[in-house]
Design an enzyme around this catalytic site. Sequence first.
Site, short mmCIF file in Angstrom:
data_model
loop_
_atom_site.label_atom_id
_atom_site.label_comp_id
_atom_site.label_asym_id
_atom_site.label_seq_id
_atom_site.Cartn_x
_atom_site.Cartn_y
_atom_site.Cartn_z
N GLN A 1 73.89 70.46 30.30
CA GLN A 1 73.92 71.38 31.44
C GLN A 1 75.09 72.36 31.28
OE1 GLN A 1 74.61 69.04 34.96
NE2 GLN A 1 76.45 68.08 34.13
N ARG B 1 79.05 70.66 16.25
CA ARG B 1 79.45 71.88 16.99
C ARG B 1 80.96 72.05 17.04
NH1 ARG B 1 74.61 73.19 20.66
NH2 ARG B 1 75.86 74.72 21.73
N THR C 1 69.96 72.65 30.74
CA THR C 1 70.08 73.92 31.46
C THR C 1 71.10 74.84 30.80
OG1 THR C 1 71.85 73.24 32.96
CG2 THR C 1 69.57 72.75 33.65
N ARG C 2 70.89 76.13 31.01
CA ARG C 2 71.87 77.15 30.66
C ARG C 2 71.84 78.19 31.77
NH1 ARG C 2 72.59 73.74 27.41
NH2 ARG C 2 73.02 73.92 25.17
N ARG D 1 69.50 82.14 18.68
CA ARG D 1 69.77 81.71 20.06
C ARG D 1 68.48 81.73 20.87
NH1 ARG D 1 75.52 84.68 21.06
NH2 ARG D 1 74.73 86.09 19.47
N VAL D 2 68.52 81.02 21.99
CA VAL D 2 67.27 80.70 22.65
C VAL D 2 66.54 81.93 23.19
CG1 VAL D 2 68.30 80.13 24.93
CG2 VAL D 2 66.17 79.05 24.21
N ASN E 1 65.16 83.94 20.21
CA ASN E 1 64.08 83.15 19.56
C ASN E 1 62.79 83.21 20.37
OD1 ASN E 1 65.51 82.26 17.38
ND2 ASN E 1 65.34 80.09 17.84
N TYR F 1 83.15 75.14 15.93
CA TYR F 1 83.19 76.27 16.88
C TYR F 1 83.98 75.88 18.13
CZ TYR F 1 81.13 80.01 19.82
OH TYR F 1 80.91 81.09 20.66
N ASP F 2 83.60 74.73 18.73
CA ASP F 2 84.23 74.32 20.00
C ASP F 2 85.74 74.14 19.84
OD1 ASP F 2 81.53 74.09 20.39
OD2 ASP F 2 81.59 72.12 21.33
P1 NAD Z 1 77.48 88.06 17.06
O1 NAD Z 1 77.25 87.03 16.01
O2 NAD Z 1 76.39 89.01 17.37
O3 NAD Z 1 78.77 88.92 16.75
C1 NAD Z 1 79.88 88.41 16.05
C2 NAD Z 1 80.34 89.50 15.09
O4 NAD Z 1 81.50 89.02 14.39
C3 NAD Z 1 79.28 89.84 14.05
O5 NAD Z 1 79.15 91.24 13.94
C4 NAD Z 1 79.85 89.23 12.77
O6 NAD Z 1 79.42 89.90 11.61
C5 NAD Z 1 81.34 89.35 13.01
N1 NAD Z 1 82.15 88.42 12.24
C6 NAD Z 1 81.92 87.09 12.01
N2 NAD Z 1 82.89 86.59 11.25
C7 NAD Z 1 83.75 87.60 10.98
C8 NAD Z 1 84.94 87.70 10.21
N3 NAD Z 1 85.44 86.65 9.56
N4 NAD Z 1 85.56 88.90 10.14
C9 NAD Z 1 85.05 89.99 10.77
N5 NAD Z 1 83.92 89.95 11.50
C10 NAD Z 1 83.27 88.77 11.59
O7 NAD Z 1 77.90 87.26 18.38
P2 NAD Z 1 78.20 87.80 19.85
O8 NAD Z 1 77.22 87.16 20.75
O9 NAD Z 1 78.37 89.26 19.86
O10 NAD Z 1 79.59 87.08 20.13
C11 NAD Z 1 80.82 87.80 20.10
C12 NAD Z 1 81.96 86.86 20.48
O11 NAD Z 1 81.72 86.33 21.79
C13 NAD Z 1 82.13 85.66 19.55
O12 NAD Z 1 83.50 85.43 19.37
C14 NAD Z 1 81.50 84.53 20.32
O13 NAD Z 1 82.09 83.29 20.00
C15 NAD Z 1 81.78 84.92 21.77
N6 NAD Z 1 80.78 84.33 22.68
C16 NAD Z 1 79.53 84.87 22.80
C17 NAD Z 1 78.62 84.29 23.66
C18 NAD Z 1 77.24 84.86 23.88
O14 NAD Z 1 76.47 84.29 24.64
N7 NAD Z 1 76.87 85.97 23.30
C19 NAD Z 1 78.96 83.13 24.38
C20 NAD Z 1 80.23 82.60 24.21
C21 NAD Z 1 81.15 83.21 23.37
N1 UDP Z 2 67.00 76.15 22.13
C1 UDP Z 2 65.63 75.88 22.14
N2 UDP Z 2 64.85 76.58 21.28
C2 UDP Z 2 65.32 77.51 20.43
C3 UDP Z 2 66.70 77.80 20.44
C4 UDP Z 2 67.51 77.08 21.29
O1 UDP Z 2 65.15 75.04 22.90
O2 UDP Z 2 64.51 78.10 19.68
C5 UDP Z 2 67.85 75.42 23.09
C6 UDP Z 2 69.10 74.79 22.48
O3 UDP Z 2 68.80 73.50 21.97
C7 UDP Z 2 70.01 74.76 23.69
C8 UDP Z 2 69.63 76.02 24.48
O4 UDP Z 2 68.32 76.35 24.03
O5 UDP Z 2 69.75 73.61 24.47
C9 UDP Z 2 70.55 77.19 24.25
O6 UDP Z 2 70.68 77.37 22.87
P1 UDP Z 2 71.49 78.58 22.22
O7 UDP Z 2 71.48 78.36 20.74
O8 UDP Z 2 70.97 79.86 22.73
O9 UDP Z 2 72.97 78.47 22.80
P2 UDP Z 2 73.97 77.24 23.11
O10 UDP Z 2 74.17 77.34 24.58
O11 UDP Z 2 73.37 75.94 22.71
O12 UDP Z 2 75.18 77.57 22.31
#
Ligand code: NAD
Ligand code: UDP
Length: 351
Positions: free
Chosen positions: A293, A159, A227-228, A203-204, A207, A162-163
């Site tokens: 968590q 991970r 948990t989430r 994502r969960v 899915n 990303y992290d």
């Molecule tokens: P998403 O995957 O639906 O949207 C991301 C968008 O970025 C997509 O349209 C993708 O095509 C575009 N993209 C990816 N790489 C690119 C690049 N190199 N150039 C141009 N566009 C690019 O995800 P999201 O849930 O809408 O997330 C949006 C932002 O929020 C992300 O930066 C993500 O890390 C952050 N974020 C989201 C969540 C969440 O729960 N949804 C949680 C934490 C952080």
């Molecule tokens: N997860 C799961 N089943 C799925 C998809 C995800 O049990 O089909 C779990 C995953 O292992 C994590 C949590 O659900 O513990 C949230 O996963 P997600 O990918 O939505 O986001 P994360 O918070 O891990 O980035």
Amino acid sequence: MVKKLPEASDSEPIMKACFKRILVTGGAGFLGSHLCDRLVEQGHDVICLDNFFTSQKNTIEHLLNRPNFELLRHDITRDIWLEVDEIYNLACPASPVHYQYNPIKTTKVSVVGAINMLGMAKRTGAKIFQASTSEVYGDPEIHPQPESYRGNVNPIGVRSCYDEGKRCAETLFFDYHRSNGVNIRVVRIFNTYGPRMHPYDGRVVSNFIVQALKGENLTIYGDGSQTRSFCYVDDLINGFLALMDGPDSFPGPCNIGNPGEFTVQELAELVVEMTGTGSEIIYMPLPADDPTQRKPDITLAKEKLGWEPEIPLRQGLEKTIDYFKSVDLDSFRQPTSHTAHKSTEMEKGVS
Ligand code: NAD
Ligand code: UDP
């Protein structure tokens, strides 16, 4: 009749009421499309930039004929020259399966993409907003997580692309702020769900709902005790706008999320109950470094922005289930063939 020009002291509120040129990177994604909706409705001139890695045009097709909306296919790891007043930097795959598909590219999007967007902000004087994440806390040892917590991230795990990419982006934002006076905002987003999540996003929430609607088994990874805290998308976008339009003295980082905490098992059972599916719940191996968590401490958002979420999980799930029922699930292209377990298997040398 010529309109009287405002006095100098009146000019600030008038400037604030003016429409702005706003760039949203990742604007066709799940969160980006909702943000574009809100900014277009407010009358701003919105440029939606996306390379469509994890999205399709159907998220923004209803905006394509709006005169104040423009779509650009572009990759933020490449330079681009635009004149804007504000930038929301959301471009980055957000689902573990897709950000682990090409991990080096994920780090590049986070780091090189941030440098490109910060360079644009520095040149144009635009205010710039970074979509950071609760993943900067890694597998947290403090619960709930306040912004002051520095996290527990594995720098070499599956991970990390990303992290650590998002952590480095935060560093860049604060260094551009300190060294170049760039006006920044940094939000740490906790798991958000809602209509327009890609059905095969991995994502969960998506899915489980898609599995339930198709009558397939709901796949819990691990024993489901992790948990989430799930935030409905409308609440999150309110938080984005409150931070962006809030005082420059509060650049963040600011947690935005819903503190309601659920186990993954509870979420699966709720989806089964609400969809009335006959699907079974099955258990699969827990992917590497999956946080045990996660729950936001939102004290800062409440105090500094007057923001807190309003939509409880059941209500948000209802809207999300309705959405997935309303779309043709076969009209979506799966962004990658990667699975949640592929990176873990490769790490262990299993092929
Ligand atoms: P998403 O995957 O639906 O949207 C991301 C968008 O970025 C997509 O349209 C993708 O095509 C575009 N993209 C990816 N790489 C690119 C690049 N190199 N150039 C141009 N566009 C690019 O995800 P999201 O849930 O809408 O997330 C949006 C932002 O929020 C992300 O930066 C993500 O890390 C952050 N974020 C989201 C969540 C969440 O729960 N949804 C949680 C934490 C952080
Ligand atoms: N997860 C799961 N089943 C799925 C998809 C995800 O049990 O089909 C779990 C995953 O292992 C994590 C949590 O659900 O513990 C949230 O996963 P997600 O990918 O939505 O986001 P994360 O918070 O891990 O980035």
